[in-house]
Scaffold this motif. Sequence first.
Motif, PDB file in Angstrom:
ATOM      1  N   ILE A 136       9.532 -13.828  -7.767  1.00  0.00           N
ATOM      2  CA  ILE A 136       9.659 -13.983  -6.247  1.00  0.00           C
ATOM      3  C   ILE A 136       9.526 -12.870  -5.658  1.00  0.00           C
ATOM      4  O   ILE A 136       8.838 -12.753  -4.577  1.00  0.00           O
ATOM      5  N   HIS A 137      10.007 -11.635  -6.083  1.00  0.00           N
ATOM      6  CA  HIS A 137       9.923 -10.453  -5.487  1.00  0.00           C
ATOM      7  C   HIS A 137       8.258 -10.027  -5.498  1.00  0.00           C
ATOM      8  O   HIS A 137       7.737  -9.377  -4.512  1.00  0.00           O
ATOM      9  N   ASP A 138       7.718 -10.038  -6.618  1.00  0.00           N
ATOM     10  CA  ASP A 138       6.136  -9.826  -6.971  1.00  0.00           C
ATOM     11  C   ASP A 138       5.344 -10.578  -5.676  1.00  0.00           C
ATOM     12  O   ASP A 138       4.223  -9.870  -5.412  1.00  0.00           O
ATOM     13  N   LEU A 139       5.617 -11.602  -5.360  1.00  0.00           N
ATOM     14  CA  LEU A 139       4.998 -12.518  -4.485  1.00  0.00           C
ATOM     15  C   LEU A 139       5.090 -12.038  -3.297  1.00  0.00           C
ATOM     16  O   LEU A 139       4.157 -11.871  -2.221  1.00  0.00           O
ATOM     17  N   ILE A 140       6.507 -11.600  -2.629  1.00  0.00           N
ATOM     18  CA  ILE A 140       6.653 -11.540  -1.155  1.00  0.00           C
ATOM     19  C   ILE A 140       6.727  -9.900  -0.892  1.00  0.00           C
ATOM     20  O   ILE A 140       6.980  -9.475   0.231  1.00  0.00           O
ATOM     21  N   ARG A 141       6.608  -9.029  -1.759  1.00  0.00           N
ATOM     22  CA  ARG A 141       6.594  -7.601  -1.389  1.00  0.00           C
ATOM     23  C   ARG A 141       5.329  -7.260  -0.501  1.00  0.00           C
ATOM     24  O   ARG A 141       5.513  -5.908  -0.174  1.00  0.00           O
ATOM     25  N   TYR A 142       4.386  -8.191  -0.482  1.00  0.00           N
ATOM     26  CA  TYR A 142       3.292  -7.720   0.305  1.00  0.00           C
ATOM     27  C   TYR A 142       3.461  -7.929   1.799  1.00  0.00           C
ATOM     28  O   TYR A 142       2.476  -7.767   2.425  1.00  0.00           O
ATOM     29  N   GLY A 143       4.529  -8.475   2.379  1.00  0.00           N
ATOM     30  CA  GLY A 143       4.604  -8.814   3.557  1.00  0.00           C
ATOM     31  C   GLY A 143       4.769  -7.615   4.154  1.00  0.00           C
ATOM     32  O   GLY A 143       5.520  -6.248   3.882  1.00  0.00           O
ATOM     33  N   PRO A 144       4.292  -7.413   5.484  1.00  0.00           N
ATOM     34  CA  PRO A 144       4.309  -6.405   6.362  1.00  0.00           C
ATOM     35  C   PRO A 144       5.696  -5.707   6.653  1.00  0.00           C
ATOM     36  O   PRO A 144       6.508  -6.758   6.967  1.00  0.00           O
ATOM     37  N   THR A 145       5.817  -4.729   6.770  1.00  0.00           N
ATOM     38  CA  THR A 145       7.231  -3.929   7.472  1.00  0.00           C
ATOM     39  C   THR A 145       6.709  -2.797   8.442  1.00  0.00           C
ATOM     40  O   THR A 145       5.658  -2.051   8.058  1.00  0.00           O
ATOM     41  N   ALA A 146       7.595  -2.259   9.213  1.00  0.00           N
ATOM     42  CA  ALA A 146       7.149  -1.003  10.034  1.00  0.00           C
ATOM     43  C   ALA A 146       7.188   0.141   9.028  1.00  0.00           C
ATOM     44  O   ALA A 146       7.824   0.649   7.941  1.00  0.00           O
ATOM     45  N   TYR A 147       5.940   0.939   9.176  1.00  0.00           N
ATOM     46  CA  TYR A 147       5.710   2.022   8.471  1.00  0.00           C
ATOM     47  C   TYR A 147       5.637   1.741   6.678  1.00  0.00           C
ATOM     48  O   TYR A 147       5.879   2.752   5.853  1.00  0.00           O
ATOM     49  N   ASN A 148       5.463   0.515   6.503  1.00  0.00           N
ATOM     50  CA  ASN A 148       5.451  -0.018   5.120  1.00  0.00           C
ATOM     51  C   ASN A 148       6.695   0.570   4.348  1.00  0.00           C
ATOM     52  O   ASN A 148       6.773   0.991   3.259  1.00  0.00           O
ATOM     53  N   GLY A 149       7.825   0.531   5.068  1.00  0.00           N
ATOM     54  CA  GLY A 149       8.993   1.139   4.718  1.00  0.00           C
ATOM     55  C   GLY A 149       9.804   0.322   3.657  1.00  0.00           C
ATOM     56  O   GLY A 149      10.522   0.850   2.901  1.00  0.00           O
ATOM     57  N   GLN A 150       9.798  -1.252   3.813  1.00  0.00           N
ATOM     58  CA  GLN A 150      10.119  -2.052   2.645  1.00  0.00           C
ATOM     59  C   GLN A 150      11.750  -1.692   2.556  1.00  0.00           C
ATOM     60  O   GLN A 150      11.976  -1.380   1.433  1.00  0.00           O
ATOM     61  N   PRO A 151      12.518  -1.633   3.666  1.00  0.00           N
ATOM     62  CA  PRO A 151      13.956  -1.422   3.406  1.00  0.00           C
ATOM     63  C   PRO A 151      14.973  -2.531   2.740  1.00  0.00           C
ATOM     64  O   PRO A 151      16.053  -2.230   2.434  1.00  0.00           O
ATOM     65  N   LEU A 152      14.458  -3.787   2.413  1.00  0.00           N
ATOM     66  CA  LEU A 152      15.195  -4.715   2.031  1.00  0.00           C
ATOM     67  C   LEU A 152      15.827  -4.352   0.635  1.00  0.00           C
ATOM     68  O   LEU A 152      14.851  -4.056  -0.164  1.00  0.00           O
ATOM     69  N   ARG A 153      17.084  -4.622   0.239  1.00  0.00           N
ATOM     70  CA  ARG A 153      17.601  -4.349  -1.008  1.00  0.00           C
ATOM     71  C   ARG A 153      18.209  -5.666  -1.382  1.00  0.00           C
ATOM     72  O   ARG A 153      19.048  -6.181  -0.455  1.00  0.00           O
ATOM     73  N   VAL A 154      18.181  -6.067  -2.519  1.00  0.00           N
ATOM     74  CA  VAL A 154      18.718  -7.301  -3.004  1.00  0.00           C
ATOM     75  C   VAL A 154      19.623  -6.974  -4.198  1.00  0.00           C
ATOM     76  O   VAL A 154      19.399  -6.540  -5.404  1.00  0.00           O
TER      77      VAL A 154
END
Length: 204
Positions: free
Chosen positions: A43-61
């Motif tokens: 699931i993460h490998d699929l969704i990790r390409y979604g855009p975020t500001a500055y490509n910052g990817q701040p979500l933690r699970v």
Amino acid sequence: MTAPTTADLLALDRAAQDLLFRVARTANTFTDEPVTDAQVAAIHDLIRYGPTAYNGQPLRVLLLRSAAARARLLPYVSSSNRAKTASAPLVAVLAADVDFHERLPELYPHRPQARDWLSDRPARAEQARFSATLQIGYLLVGVRAAGLAAGPMAGFDATGVTREFFPDGRHEALLLLNLGHPGPDAWAEQRLPRLSTEEVVWTL
């Protein structure tokens, strides 16, 4: 000639459209079938390409698998959500990493100064929450793409969960997510109405 339907105008085939959006619903009960680490990774490998500001990817699970971890969570969950959270095969605490800017030299290399742009913690925390919330939307669709059901919940003491599970001060709990295969009576009896395109979209 018959005019195309909205489904015909989309690149995804109709079955995928239904799986991800039209048929998928928030689950309230789950079977005992486990959700594996391999499924979570897919699931993460699929969704990790979604855009975020500055490509910052701040979500933690944070995955709560053990009974002890679940017991720590339940006191912070609203009474209406407690039973389904206790019985779900997997519960995730979705949080924003407020210090996501530390990774920007790696994740946003063409603007090495971006880390310094976010030196103000309150402004950075707002940015972290915004982008992590975007990522949560991608995550819910990714869960559906894996053939699983999601039960997102905002009915919990976010401050208490943050204090309990993220004592380092760099993470803020945003949402709880129950995951699994839908169980008996998983859905509310009737799907709630959605706004029409005419009510949502306008043109200038």
